[in-house]
Scaffold this motif. Structure first.
Motif, PDB file in Angstrom:
ATOM      1  N   ILE A  42       0.720  -1.159  -0.417  1.00  0.00           N
ATOM      2  CA  ILE A  42      -0.127  -0.182   0.006  1.00  0.00           C
ATOM      3  C   ILE A  42       0.856   1.201  -0.001  1.00  0.00           C
ATOM      4  CG2 ILE A  42      -2.279   1.195   1.399  1.00  0.00           C
ATOM      5  CD1 ILE A  42      -3.420  -1.436   2.208  1.00  0.00           C
ATOM      6  N   ASP A  43       1.831   0.935   0.919  1.00  0.00           N
ATOM      7  CA  ASP A  43       3.255   2.276   0.946  1.00  0.00           C
ATOM      8  C   ASP A  43       3.476   2.630  -0.844  1.00  0.00           C
ATOM      9  OD1 ASP A  43       2.926   3.602   3.391  1.00  0.00           O
ATOM     10  OD2 ASP A  43       4.454   1.954   3.975  1.00  0.00           O
ATOM     11  N   ALA A  44       3.367   1.848  -1.429  1.00  0.00           N
ATOM     12  CA  ALA A  44       3.830   1.820  -2.480  1.00  0.00           C
ATOM     13  C   ALA A  44       3.679   2.407  -3.623  1.00  0.00           C
ATOM     14  CB  ALA A  44       4.991   0.384  -2.473  1.00  0.00           C
ATOM     15  N   GLY A  45       2.243   2.251  -3.257  1.00  0.00           N
ATOM     16  CA  GLY A  45       1.145   2.894  -3.374  1.00  0.00           C
ATOM     17  C   GLY A  45       0.046   1.596  -4.828  1.00  0.00           C
ATOM     18  N   GLU A  46       0.204   0.517  -4.895  1.00  0.00           N
ATOM     19  CA  GLU A  46      -0.295  -0.947  -4.701  1.00  0.00           C
ATOM     20  C   GLU A  46      -1.277  -1.020  -5.175  1.00  0.00           C
ATOM     21  OE1 GLU A  46       2.869  -3.707  -6.607  1.00  0.00           O
ATOM     22  OE2 GLU A  46       4.679  -2.404  -6.262  1.00  0.00           O
ATOM     23  N   ARG A  47      -1.654  -1.884  -5.909  1.00  0.00           N
ATOM     24  CA  ARG A  47      -3.479  -2.069  -4.928  1.00  0.00           C
ATOM     25  C   ARG A  47      -3.283  -3.604  -4.548  1.00  0.00           C
ATOM     26  NH1 ARG A  47      -7.524   1.469  -7.736  1.00  0.00           N
ATOM     27  NH2 ARG A  47      -6.393   3.666  -7.983  1.00  0.00           N
ATOM     28  N   ILE A  48      -4.242  -3.436  -3.705  1.00  0.00           N
ATOM     29  CA  ILE A  48      -4.491  -4.703  -3.442  1.00  0.00           C
ATOM     30  C   ILE A  48      -5.771  -5.099  -3.908  1.00  0.00           C
ATOM     31  CG2 ILE A  48      -5.053  -6.166  -0.515  1.00  0.00           C
ATOM     32  CD1 ILE A  48      -2.320  -4.330  -0.192  1.00  0.00           C
ATOM     33  N   MET A  49      -5.560  -6.629  -4.193  1.00  0.00           N
ATOM     34  CA  MET A  49      -6.292  -7.060  -5.367  1.00  0.00           C
ATOM     35  C   MET A  49      -7.485  -8.103  -4.629  1.00  0.00           C
ATOM     36  SD  MET A  49      -6.068  -6.893  -8.636  1.00  0.00           S
ATOM     37  CE  MET A  49      -5.179  -5.382  -9.110  1.00  0.00           C
ATOM     38  N   GLY A  50      -9.293  -7.330  -5.139  1.00  0.00           N
ATOM     39  CA  GLY A  50     -10.258  -7.664  -4.338  1.00  0.00           C
ATOM     40  C   GLY A  50     -10.438  -6.946  -3.014  1.00  0.00           C
ATOM     41  N   PHE A  51      -9.772  -5.446  -3.216  1.00  0.00           N
ATOM     42  CA  PHE A  51     -10.238  -4.764  -2.264  1.00  0.00           C
ATOM     43  C   PHE A  51     -10.841  -2.724  -3.197  1.00  0.00           C
ATOM     44  CE2 PHE A  51      -9.689  -4.648   2.472  1.00  0.00           C
ATOM     45  CZ  PHE A  51      -9.584  -6.032   2.044  1.00  0.00           C
ATOM     46  N   GLY A  52     -11.553  -2.763  -2.797  1.00  0.00           N
ATOM     47  CA  GLY A  52     -12.264  -1.682  -3.267  1.00  0.00           C
ATOM     48  C   GLY A  52     -13.374  -1.412  -4.290  1.00  0.00           C
ATOM     49  N   HIS A  53     -14.365  -0.843  -4.083  1.00  0.00           N
ATOM     50  CA  HIS A  53     -15.208  -0.780  -5.685  1.00  0.00           C
ATOM     51  C   HIS A  53     -15.538   0.681  -5.376  1.00  0.00           C
ATOM     52  CE1 HIS A  53     -19.140  -1.619  -7.019  1.00  0.00           C
ATOM     53  NE2 HIS A  53     -18.260  -3.311  -6.988  1.00  0.00           N
ATOM     54  N   ALA A  54     -16.057   0.561  -6.629  1.00  0.00           N
ATOM     55  CA  ALA A  54     -16.485   1.829  -7.494  1.00  0.00           C
ATOM     56  C   ALA A  54     -17.784   2.427  -6.553  1.00  0.00           C
ATOM     57  CB  ALA A  54     -16.423   1.479  -8.999  1.00  0.00           C
ATOM     58  N   VAL A  55     -19.129   1.547  -6.009  1.00  0.00           N
ATOM     59  CA  VAL A  55     -19.814   1.794  -5.554  1.00  0.00           C
ATOM     60  C   VAL A  55     -20.226   1.348  -4.245  1.00  0.00           C
ATOM     61  CG1 VAL A  55     -22.859   1.649  -5.650  1.00  0.00           C
ATOM     62  CG2 VAL A  55     -20.600   1.215  -7.836  1.00  0.00           C
ATOM     63  N   TYR A  56     -19.700   0.590  -3.901  1.00  0.00           N
ATOM     64  CA  TYR A  56     -19.699  -0.292  -2.388  1.00  0.00           C
ATOM     65  C   TYR A  56     -18.542   0.624  -1.929  1.00  0.00           C
ATOM     66  CZ  TYR A  56     -21.926  -4.351  -3.466  1.00  0.00           C
ATOM     67  OH  TYR A  56     -23.073  -5.079  -3.622  1.00  0.00           O
ATOM     68  N   LYS A  57     -19.361   1.360  -0.552  1.00  0.00           N
ATOM     69  CA  LYS A  57     -18.722   2.188   0.520  1.00  0.00           C
ATOM     70  C   LYS A  57     -18.586   1.585   2.012  1.00  0.00           C
ATOM     71  CE  LYS A  57     -18.152   5.323  -2.728  1.00  0.00           C
ATOM     72  NZ  LYS A  57     -16.824   3.767  -4.158  1.00  0.00           N
ATOM     73  N   THR A  58     -18.524   0.345   1.384  1.00  0.00           N
ATOM     74  CA  THR A  58     -18.623  -0.584   2.670  1.00  0.00           C
ATOM     75  C   THR A  58     -18.465  -2.079   2.414  1.00  0.00           C
ATOM     76  OG1 THR A  58     -19.560  -1.454   4.688  1.00  0.00           O
ATOM     77  CG2 THR A  58     -21.294  -1.047   2.812  1.00  0.00           C
ATOM     78  N   ILE A  59     -18.514  -3.395   3.132  1.00  0.00           N
ATOM     79  CA  ILE A  59     -18.105  -4.589   2.511  1.00  0.00           C
ATOM     80  C   ILE A  59     -18.984  -4.644   2.211  1.00  0.00           C
ATOM     81  CG2 ILE A  59     -19.136  -5.239   4.483  1.00  0.00           C
ATOM     82  CD1 ILE A  59     -16.632  -7.665   3.751  1.00  0.00           C
ATOM     83  N   LEU A  68      -5.324 -17.201   6.103  1.00  0.00           N
ATOM     84  CA  LEU A  68      -4.391 -16.343   5.150  1.00  0.00           C
ATOM     85  C   LEU A  68      -5.783 -14.764   4.684  1.00  0.00           C
ATOM     86  CD1 LEU A  68      -1.822 -15.448   4.089  1.00  0.00           C
ATOM     87  CD2 LEU A  68      -2.126 -16.908   2.409  1.00  0.00           C
ATOM     88  N   SER A  69      -6.487 -15.275   4.260  1.00  0.00           N
ATOM     89  CA  SER A  69      -7.316 -14.520   3.626  1.00  0.00           C
ATOM     90  C   SER A  69      -7.905 -13.143   4.627  1.00  0.00           C
ATOM     91  CB  SER A  69      -8.284 -14.706   3.084  1.00  0.00           C
ATOM     92  OG  SER A  69      -8.302 -16.174   2.348  1.00  0.00           O
ATOM     93  N   LYS A  70      -8.151 -14.060   5.425  1.00  0.00           N
ATOM     94  CA  LYS A  70      -8.363 -12.727   7.070  1.00  0.00           C
ATOM     95  C   LYS A  70      -7.608 -12.215   7.247  1.00  0.00           C
ATOM     96  CE  LYS A  70     -11.029 -14.897  10.639  1.00  0.00           C
ATOM     97  NZ  LYS A  70     -11.680 -15.512  11.351  1.00  0.00           N
ATOM     98  N   LEU A  71      -6.479 -12.576   7.432  1.00  0.00           N
ATOM     99  CA  LEU A  71      -4.840 -11.693   8.218  1.00  0.00           C
ATOM    100  C   LEU A  71      -4.548 -10.227   6.964  1.00  0.00           C
ATOM    101  CD1 LEU A  71      -2.597 -11.392  10.058  1.00  0.00           C
ATOM    102  CD2 LEU A  71      -1.205 -13.143   8.716  1.00  0.00           C
ATOM    103  N   VAL A  72      -5.146 -11.011   5.300  1.00  0.00           N
ATOM    104  CA  VAL A  72      -4.714  -9.837   4.556  1.00  0.00           C
ATOM    105  C   VAL A  72      -6.408  -9.182   5.165  1.00  0.00           C
ATOM    106  CG1 VAL A  72      -4.968  -9.390   2.223  1.00  0.00           C
ATOM    107  CG2 VAL A  72      -3.173 -11.376   3.104  1.00  0.00           C
ATOM    108  N   GLU A  73      -6.812  -9.493   4.857  1.00  0.00           N
ATOM    109  CA  GLU A  73      -8.007  -8.194   5.445  1.00  0.00           C
ATOM    110  C   GLU A  73      -8.085  -6.867   6.037  1.00  0.00           C
ATOM    111  OE1 GLU A  73     -12.001  -9.889   6.607  1.00  0.00           O
ATOM    112  OE2 GLU A  73     -13.043  -8.628   6.368  1.00  0.00           O
ATOM    113  N   LYS A  74      -7.824  -8.102   7.597  1.00  0.00           N
ATOM    114  CA  LYS A  74      -7.563  -7.466   8.494  1.00  0.00           C
ATOM    115  C   LYS A  74      -6.319  -6.511   8.121  1.00  0.00           C
ATOM    116  CE  LYS A  74      -6.571  -8.075  13.634  1.00  0.00           C
ATOM    117  NZ  LYS A  74      -5.347  -7.103  13.412  1.00  0.00           N
ATOM    118  N   THR A  75      -5.272  -6.663   8.456  1.00  0.00           N
ATOM    119  CA  THR A  75      -4.118  -5.530   7.452  1.00  0.00           C
ATOM    120  C   THR A  75      -4.865  -4.615   6.432  1.00  0.00           C
ATOM    121  OG1 THR A  75      -2.987  -8.345   8.068  1.00  0.00           O
ATOM    122  CG2 THR A  75      -1.581  -5.617   7.256  1.00  0.00           C
TER     123      THR A  75
END
Ligand code: ACO
Length: 395
Positions: A252-269, A295-302
């Motif tokens: 994230i610091d490097a300005g790269e995207r975490i795939m599977g995160f973010g959405h053009a419409v959802y502002k929540t999960i 592992l997925s949950k750890l990436v999600e939390k972080t």
């Protein structure tokens, strides 16, 4: 004179271009509705075939009709052999999404009603597309592995038959049901990029196959449906990583995207992610594969904490984040995750294409045709110099 409105660099976010009765998203509350029904209800109580009927027809099938609809889909699974012959000519390294997209115009050539533009004929073509995209996906996987495509089994459900045609083994009930639920969850999502591509193409009066091919192309991109394969790539990369939190933060610091995160419409999960997260937990426990869920949950939390800390708390997991470990735990090859998305979304695409083709004039434009601001040069050739409007206005 037509008024020009500039909405540059927002990717049409928040711009309403048509009416639809097919689906609805409340991005603040994390709600997704198909034809009036919440997806959680449909995932708990319905089947993909019933949902495809719902999306196409606007109502849940009355008693007896779902069997008739399912029979039509099963009958339509028979793909002419020349489609497989065409697939055999492709390099075995071809990406399954490219192959699926390439197969659609070939399927068009096999459709006796291609040029019949009545609503009923378009519904029948939609049924053929819904039936055949899974067959083509499974056939390509076998062909690239030096195997012959398998005939469909009319006794198997849509999801179970796909797994059978893919692997040559009848799936257990849990896997077939879970995949069916995944197909329900991915079946529609209002004016997402691929659906808009379908609607844009068919607004030119192109046929349904041309529009679906455009949808597959749009879905393949890594910012859209193609994100699910990248999520799995990330999880595989992190499988033996001692510092997962550090890896996520650095990215994230490097300005790269975490795939599977973010959405053009959802502002929540994304509600589909919530549903798939529970499925991942259950699958991990029942198959002794808890490590993928952990592992997925750890990436999600972080990632969630990092986005929160940076004032971007709206960046949450989307559908692709948990579908990836779910498909992986089902034993599905990674590069088929996005084709599976397409196998489901084709129901939504076809419903939107039919809505677009038969909507009233006040519900949508005759033809989508935005414009761009020309910021290039004006050059003179043979003394013929074009004078731009601003220059003329200034004289
Ligand atoms: N990881 C890191 N940063 C992100 C992410 C992400 N996944 N998503 C958004 N951001 C950041 C951007 O870097 C940007 O930061 P900045 O304002 O400091 O430049 C800010 O959030 C806004 O980004 P946009 O791309 O403008 O936001 P938008 O909401 O339009 O993006 C998108 C949506 C394209 C899906 C984005 O979240 C993304 O790239 N996600 C990763 C790919 C992905 O998972 N796609 C699947 C989406 S679901 C689907 O299509 C089925």
């Amino acid at each position: 004179m037509q008024q020009t409105v500039s909405v540059k660099n927002i990717g049409l976010r928040g711009v309403t271009v048509a009416d639809t009765k097919i689906s609805f998203i409340d991005g603040e509350k994390g709600v997704l509705i198909y034809r009036g029904y919440r997806i959680e209800d449909l995932a708990d109580r319905s089947s993909f075939i019933e949902v495809a009927y719902l999306l196409l027809n606007g109502y849940l099938p009355p008693k007896g009709e779902v069997e008739a609809f399912e029979r039509k889909v099963v009958e339509a699974r028979d793909v002419p052999t020349y489609v497989f012959d065409a697939l055999r000519t492709l390099p075995k390294t071809s990406d399954p999404m490219d192959v699926l997209q390439a197969a659609v115009p070939i399927l068009a050539a096999a459709d006796p009603e291609l040029r019949d533009e009545t609503r009923d004929a378009n519904v029948r073509k939609a049924i053929r597309l819904i039936a055949r995209l899974p067959v083509v996906t499974a056939a390509w996987h076998r062909i690239r592995n030096g195997l012959d495509p398998l005939p469909s089994d009319s006794g198997l459900s849509h999801a179970a038959n796909f797994l059978w045609q893919l692997t040559g083994e009848k799936p257990d009930d849990e896997t077939a049901h879970d995949l069916d639920v995944c197909l329900i969850l991915h079946a529609d999502h209002t004016f997402n990029a691929s659906t808009f591509a379908c609607r844009e193409v068919c607004s030119t009066r192109a046929h349904i196959y041309a529009a679906v091919a455009a949808g597959i192309g749009a879905l393949s991109g890594s910012l859209h449906g193609g994100a699910n394969t990248r999520v799995m790539g990330m999880l595989l990369q992190l499988e033996n990583e001692p510092d997962v939190e550090g890896w996520v933060k650095n990215r994230i610091d490097a300005g790269e995207r975490i795939m599977g995160f973010g959405h053009a419409v959802y502002k929540t999960i994304d509600p589909r992610a919530t549903y798939l997260k529970k499925m991942a937990r259950r699958l991990g426990a029942s198959r002794g594969l808890e490590k993928w869920e952990r592992l997925s949950k750890l990436v999600e939390k972080t990632a969630s904490e990092e986005f929160e800390r940076r004032g971007k708390s709206e960046i949450k997991p989307n559908v692709d984040f948990f579908s990836a470990p779910v498909y992986h735990m089902m034993g599905i090859p990674r590069d088929l995750f996005t084709p599976i998305f397409a196998i489901s979304r084709v129901a939504g695409w076809c419903s939107h294409i039919i809505e677009e083709k038969f909507a009233e004039a006040q519900e949508k434009p005759m033809l989508y045709r935005p414009q761009a601001e020309y910021v290039g040069n004006y050059c003179g050739l043979l003394g013929c110099v074009y004078e731009p409007p601003e220059a003329r206005a200034g004289t």
